[in-house]
Design an enzyme around this catalytic site. Structure first.
Site, PDB file in Angstrom:
ATOM      1  N   LYS A  37       9.173  -4.057  15.848  1.00 33.54           N
ATOM      2  CA  LYS A  37       9.510  -2.768  15.224  1.00 33.54           C
ATOM      3  C   LYS A  37      10.440  -1.950  16.126  1.00 33.54           C
ATOM      4  CE  LYS A  37       7.358  -2.467  11.216  1.00 33.54           C
ATOM      5  NZ  LYS A  37       8.075  -2.146   9.961  1.00 33.54           N
ATOM      6  N   PHE A  67       0.825  -1.208   0.000  1.00 32.86           N
ATOM      7  CA  PHE A  67       0.000   0.000   0.000  1.00 32.86           C
ATOM      8  C   PHE A  67       0.868   1.272   0.000  1.00 32.86           C
ATOM      9  CE2 PHE A  67      -1.908   2.782   3.431  1.00 32.86           C
ATOM     10  CZ  PHE A  67      -2.587   3.599   2.552  1.00 32.86           C
ATOM     11  N   GLY A 109       1.450  -7.407  -0.278  1.00 32.23           N
ATOM     12  CA  GLY A 109       1.404  -6.484  -1.407  1.00 32.23           C
ATOM     13  C   GLY A 109       0.581  -7.102  -2.538  1.00 32.23           C
ATOM     14  N   TYR A 136       4.194  -7.065  17.379  1.00 35.80           N
ATOM     15  CA  TYR A 136       4.458  -6.163  16.258  1.00 35.80           C
ATOM     16  C   TYR A 136       5.240  -4.944  16.751  1.00 35.80           C
ATOM     17  CZ  TYR A 136       3.262  -3.031  12.355  1.00 35.80           C
ATOM     18  OH  TYR A 136       3.305  -2.167  11.300  1.00 35.80           O
TER      19      TYR A 136
END
Ligand code: UDP
Length: 328
Positions: A153, A11, A36, A149
């Site tokens: 990160k 995106f 994707g 997550y």
């Protein structure tokens, strides 16, 4: 310039590719099309300054070749979406951290400028609004997979800053806040495409919890402008920078706006978090970026409103529907 975009069929990555191609750069996209979509870059295929490679960023031999031969790297490849993260926690952690490790390692070896996107998720349950880059990060316990997550990160961020500290790698970390716009699919749980699509179909909009939780939604076109600026601004290297929009809306308010703007007859349905994501899910009540640092460093000023976001997303779904009907 030669620019490598990992996750460039995703995106955000595909909008970035559009902008950079438009500026005349030579773009290579590497994407394994896991989240994707080929359709996101289909219109670029055949252009002489565009190349799509369908492969994973974990293919080290290929990544070494690609990075050695480029001037800039935008590492947009990542696991995305809370739903995906809840369903595939192992893959999430592996894809995020291993991928970033490979990219940073070769960028360091070949001295290439690189942008590592992080996420507002890293602020977790932090309560001091707005979120500033130097704030403490407050995530939940490790049995609540949502936080995997944020932690993966966060580790990416540490690794990026470590490369900057040890070898002066020209690396910038950007924390993206709820980025939305055309091409984002609702498949991975994101609220804006889900609400707009349901509203266009006159189906109920599922608000999780009581809908008083709030977010700030940034238009992807504002975000990619920020991304392209930070990588060209040496003062940004070794820095963590928030990018997003500070216009705050409750999820209930968002649902009402989506219904109103699409002239939908949908109703709003409230469903418990446990039903949406399974047991033991934790949400954050508010998430607002401080954009002061981005403004100071790159003059960042998002210009697109929530109305424009809803309009653009609705327009994309209407177009898709038209194509589907024509092909049926
Ligand atoms: N949400 C919702 N309905 C949906 C999808 C999401 O009410 O169909 C809620 C979700 O629980 C969260 C907010 O909308 O409180 C934003 O969710 P999203 O997954 O888009 O982004 P997040 O901010 O959680 O990363």
């Amino acid at each position: 310039m030669k620019i490598l975009i990992t996750g460039g069929a995703g995106f955000v990555g595909s909008h970035l590719a559009d902008k950079l191609i438009g500026e005349g750069h030579e773009i290579t996209v590497i994407d394994n099309l896991s989240t994707g979509r080929y359709q996101n870059v289909e219109h670029l295929e055949g252009k002489k300054n565009f190349r799509l490679i369908i492969d994973t960023v974990l293919n080290e031999k290929l990544m070494e070749e690609l990075i050695r031969d480029t001037d800039r790297v935008f590492h947009m490849a990542s696991a995305v979406g809370v739903k995906l993260i809840m369903e595939h926690p192992v893959k999430t952690i592996e894809t995020i951290f291993r991928g970033t490790d490979v990219v940073l390692g070769f960028c360091s070896r070949y001295r290439k400028r690189v942008l590592i996107p992080s996420t507002s998720e890293v602020y977790g349950k932090g309560a001091s609004i707005p979120f500033r880059e130097e704030d403490d990060l407050l995530t939940g316990s490790t049995d609540k997979h949502r936080w995997a997550y944020a932690c993966a990160k966060t580790l990416d961020e540490f690794l990026a800053l470590a490369h900057w500290k040890e070898t002066c790698l020209s690396v910038v970390v950007v924390r993206l806040f709820n980025t939305v716009g055309p091409r984002q699919t609702g498949q991975y749980g994101m609220v804006v495409p889900n609400f707009v699509k349901s509203a266009l179909n006159n189906e109920p909009l599922n608000v999780h919890g009581d809908g008083t939780q709030s977010r700030c939604f940034g238009h992807v076109l504002d975000i990619v402008e920020g991304l392209t600026k930070v990588i060209e601004t040496p003062e940004c290297f070794g820095q963590v920078i928030n990018l997003g929009n500070s216009e705050e809306v409750t999820i209930k308010g968002l649902a009402e706006k989506a219904i109103e703007m699409t002239e939908s007859t949908s109703e709003i349905r409230y469903i418990p978090y446990a039903e949406a994501y399974g047991k033991g899910f934790e949400d954050m009540q508010r998430r607002v970026p401080s954009l002061e640092k981005a403004k100071r460093l790159i003059g960042y000023q998002p210009t697109r409103t929530l109305e424009q976001i809803i309009n653009d997303v609705a327009e994309q779904f209407r177009e898709e529907l038209k194509t589907e009907t024509a092909n049926a």
